[in-house]
Design a protein around this motif. Structure first.
Motif, short mmCIF file in Angstrom:
data_model
loop_
_atom_site.label_atom_id
_atom_site.label_comp_id
_atom_site.label_asym_id
_atom_site.label_seq_id
_atom_site.Cartn_x
_atom_site.Cartn_y
_atom_site.Cartn_z
N THR A 247 10.12 86.04 107.14
CA THR A 247 10.76 85.32 108.23
C THR A 247 9.86 85.28 109.45
O THR A 247 9.63 84.22 110.06
N LEU A 248 9.34 86.43 109.82
CA LEU A 248 8.44 86.51 110.98
C LEU A 248 7.22 85.62 110.78
O LEU A 248 6.82 84.86 111.66
N THR A 249 6.64 85.69 109.58
CA THR A 249 5.42 84.92 109.29
C THR A 249 5.68 83.42 109.32
O THR A 249 4.91 82.66 109.92
N VAL B 98 1.96 91.80 107.87
CA VAL B 98 3.34 92.28 108.01
C VAL B 98 4.03 92.54 106.68
O VAL B 98 5.15 93.06 106.67
N ASN B 99 3.41 92.19 105.57
CA ASN B 99 4.00 92.46 104.26
C ASN B 99 3.22 93.54 103.53
O ASN B 99 1.99 93.60 103.65
N ASP B 100 3.92 94.36 102.76
CA ASP B 100 3.23 95.45 102.09
C ASP B 100 2.44 94.98 100.87
O ASP B 100 1.72 95.78 100.28
N SER B 101 2.54 93.71 100.52
CA SER B 101 1.69 93.18 99.45
C SER B 101 0.30 92.82 99.96
O SER B 101 -0.58 92.46 99.17
N GLY B 102 0.10 92.87 101.27
CA GLY B 102 -1.21 92.76 101.85
C GLY B 102 -2.01 91.56 101.42
O GLY B 102 -1.59 90.40 101.54
#
Length: 759
Positions: free
Chosen positions: A586-588, A713-717
């Protein structure tokens, strides 16, 4: 004055009003509560017995071998359970500790491929006034290093807190002359068996009641409302039959340490592990079933029984059955708010269920949510077991193809980047081939989403069926984007990006079922997210939305409201609690959408504009999270729970885990396509800069934002960057097309043009 000029010169106030209206719509949708899974059960329940059987699989439940488990599958409610805790599989010690903590916890003993060390659990020590779990301090110390914030003993402490509160309420009522409700004397946890001692211990490692075997079951139920039972059986290879007990677990399967991380570190390889002999499994399952039968026979009518495969017996991991019956439990399926998907629960949900069953509050330290029953009177033992076996096979089939899929996508993606560079900067030769390669590579992740529609894991050769579907999808999309009436200009973008956005949007609206059983989503046994939009599918969806916003042929006022309408719908799909549930996405997407539209409308991209876009994105994220947090705890998504962790001071552990997971993706397969994209972009910029088209500039800015912010911002980097590149880089090159050089006027031939003398 053209419309574009009007937007640039005097449309500032209108743009602000458009954005305000759009954000109001987004926030209103984010405030809509998710659909309730089932109504809460109002029946009075005196207590609950939880029987944990490490290694128990759906294939172990058989009418002849395990008649009690078979009967429970038909008479009660059931689901498949992920036992994911620390690493890619969970050994018994970690499973029992996680049950007591209600959060992902790890054991102190070494975790080998056969779980031999973590299956050898010591009995608690008796000191005259009670029992204490052996080595408790070492277990607490070990979990402090895992950054999950697991508070060992939360289950027992929650019941102790309830007892204190009831006692205080009784004292206040007596002092006020009001009717006194006697405190529940059974507000405690009893353990039977060595493993159950770890689940029944409080935060100090002390146990209210413990016994070595089921002979004390009656006394345990009389003493405590929650009874944890370890029959002393691990359904799997015996330690002396394990062919490989020294294998380091990091060499097998995936070992993601971040919550929500679904990017595997490698292809699951069972190494030296061999299938368990049927006789060994049958004897162990039969022993567990006999214990369950003993509990069922002694269970009072106002009690409940929950049987669960609380851990793996060895690597690789699998889904495990949960069977639930007793007072107020109807026949049907189980679900929970943490999964949001019918027929799936997580190990930490069992902790919350035990507390909820006896009327205790679920503390913030418990990550799970109470299991809910979805009534289905027609559900039978056979259908429940068959469904569980199919779900397990699907999750394991996904893991078997995932690493190869990511590697192939990355390898072909590097080739696609090279083709895009050739198409934009190279000579005319092979440009047709380069264009086809760009389209084919962009089609791979779209085909990956569509692969979840057919049940490919049920084929005789699941990997072959999966790759056949991928190849067919790529061929169809590439051909569709190369037809005479679709190959011109930006039309190939409309075809492939449109197909990607439409597939994912329809999937989210219809229940998010397709990517779950493909490498584009989360595998159910990973316990990351069972529904909503995964990070990989989000990257594809966001890139597709950016390309559509930039290259659709907007005219007149539609150039403003068209992109805003698409952006609002996309953000709702990504962030709504009953749809995508993706807080990082959402942020992205909000930031990417604002910057893309800003450039599309002819505005200059300044530092101020970037700051404003980031501020608006964070505001939407914060408002949506706070509204989600205001819901009852059992209805909250992980966004609302994250806000709760911010308020109670535990958010730092989550951020550290996510950062560790994101950093850990560097060097994995999708790193190489991301690196190739960076190099390719530099080459293209040097040869084709500057970008003169506002549409191309808007697409570049939007895709770059998705690739960079999404990775942060995501842990999938870096995987987010990789999937964004796979779809967007080649399509952008096709939309731009090769440079057409202006032909220089031919130099006159001095001989041919020389005047001739007449004769």
């Amino acid at each position: 004055m053209t419309w574009e000029a009007g937007v640039r010169v005097r449309g500032g106030g209108a743009l602000v009003r458009w954005f305000a209206a759009a954000l109001a719509v987004v926030c209103a949708v984010l405030a809509v509560p998710p659909a309730a899974a089932a109504a809460e059960n109002e029946d009075d329940v005196a207590g609950i017995v939880v029987v944990g059987v490490p290694g128990l699989a759906w294939t172990d439940i058989d009418e002849a071998v395990t008649p009690n488990l078979w009967a429970m599958a038909g008479s009660g409610a059931s689901a498949s359970m992920s036992v994911r805790t620390i690493g890619s599989w969970t050994c018994p010690e970690a499973g029992w500790l996680s049950l007591g903590a209600g959060e992902r916890a790890g054991g102190a003993a070494p975790r080998d491929a056969q779980c031999a060390a973590q299956s050898q659990l010591p009995a608690p020590a008796e000191d005259g006034g009670g029992w204490t779990a052996e080595g408790w301090d070492a277990l607490v110390e070990a979990n402090e290093s895992f950054n999950y914030g697991a508070r060992l003993g939360s289950l027992a402490d929650a019941l102790a807190t309830m007892a204190v509160e009831e006692e205080a309420a009784a004292v206040e009522a007596e002092a006020a002359g009001e009717p006194v409700v006697e405190p529940d004397p059974g507000a405690c946890v009893a353990g039977i068996g060595d493993g159950a001692a770890l689940a029944a211990a409080d935060t100090e490692g002390r146990i209210a009641f413990w016994a070595p075997d089921l002979g004390a079951l009656g006394a345990a139920m009389a003493a405590c409302d929650v009874v944890i039972v370890d029959p002393g059986v691990v359904v799997g290879d015996a330690a002396d039959e394990a062919p490989d007990t020294s294998t380091d677990y990091d060499q097998l399967g995936q070992d993601d340490v971040g919550v929500g991380s679904d990017d595997p570190s490698g292809e699951v390889d069972a190494g030296e592990i061999e299938p368990e002999p049927d006789a060994v499994r049958e004897r162990a399952a039969g022993a567990a079933d006999a214990a369950v039968g003993e509990v069922r026979a002694a269970l009072p009518e106002d009690w409940r029984l929950l049987v669960a495969g609380v851990a793996d017996a060895s690597a690789p991991s699998a889904l495990h059955p949960v069977l639930y019956e007793g007072a107020g439990v109807e026949t049907g399926e189980l679900t929970s708010a943490t999964t949001g998907r019918d027929g799936y629960v997580q190990l930490v949900d069992v902790t919350a269920t035990a507390l909820d069953a006896v009327g205790a509050d679920v503390p913030a330290t418990v990550a799970g949510a109470p299991i809910q029953v979805l009534p289905d009177a027609g559900r039978t033992s056979g259908s429940a077991v068959a469904q569980g076996i199919d779900e397990t096979a699907a999750s394991q089939a996904v893991i078997s193809v995932s690493f190869v899929f990511y590697s192939v996508l990355s390898g072909l993606g590097v080739l696609g980047v090279a083709a895009a560079v050739w198409l934009l900067c190279g000579p005319d030769r092979f440009r047709g081939l380069a264009r086809a390669v760009c389209l084919a590579v962009a089609s791979i992740p779209v085909a990956g989403v569509a692969a979840g529609i057919p049940h490919w894991w049920r084929a005789d050769d699941p990997p072959l069926a999966f790759w056949a579907i991928i190849a067919a999808g790529v061929a169809v999309l590439t051909a569709a984007a190369s037809l005479p009436w679709t190959r011109q200009g930006a039309r190939p973008v409309w075809v492939i990006a449109g197909a990607a956005a439409l597939l994912i949007a329809v999937d989210q609206v219809s229940g998010a079922t397709w990517p779950l059983h493909t490498p584009m989503g989360y595998t159910a046994q990973a316990g990351a997210r069972f529904t909503g939009l995964g990070n990989y599918a989000f990257a594809v969806f966001a890139a597709a939305v950016v390309l559509l916003v930039a290259f659709l042929p907007w005219r007149g006022r539609a150039r403003v409201w068209g992109p805003i309408a698409i952006g609002v719908c996309a953000v709702v799909i990504v962030g709504a609690p009953n749809l995508g549930r993706d807080m990082g996405g959402t942020l992205t997407l909000v930031a990417a959408g604002i910057l893309c539209c800003w450039k599309l409308w002819g505005r200059r991209l300044t530092v101020k504009a970037v700051v404003v876009a980031g501020g608006i994105a964070f505001a939407v994220f914060a408002v949506g999270g706070f509204l989600d947090y205001l819901r009852p705890q059992e209805d909250q998504t992980h966004l609302g729970r994250f806000v709760g962790s911010v308020l109670d001071g535990t958010a730092m552990n989550i951020l550290i885990r996510k950062a560790d997971a994101a950093i850990g993706t560097i060097g994995r397969p999708l790193t190489w396509i991301s690196l190739a994209a960076l190099i390719g972009a530099i080459v293209i910029w040097r040869k084709r800069a500057p970008i003169r088209s506002t549409e191309v500039a808007a697409a570049v800015i939007g895709l770059t934002t998705v690739a960079v912010v999404g990775a942060v911002v995501n842990d999938s980097g870096i995987a987010v960057t990789g999937f964004c590149t796979a779809l967007g880089f080649g399509l952008l090159a096709v939309a731009v097309g090769p440079r057409t050089e202006r032909a220089e006027p031919a130099t006159p031939d001095p001989v041919a043009t020389a005047p001739t003398s007449g004769n």
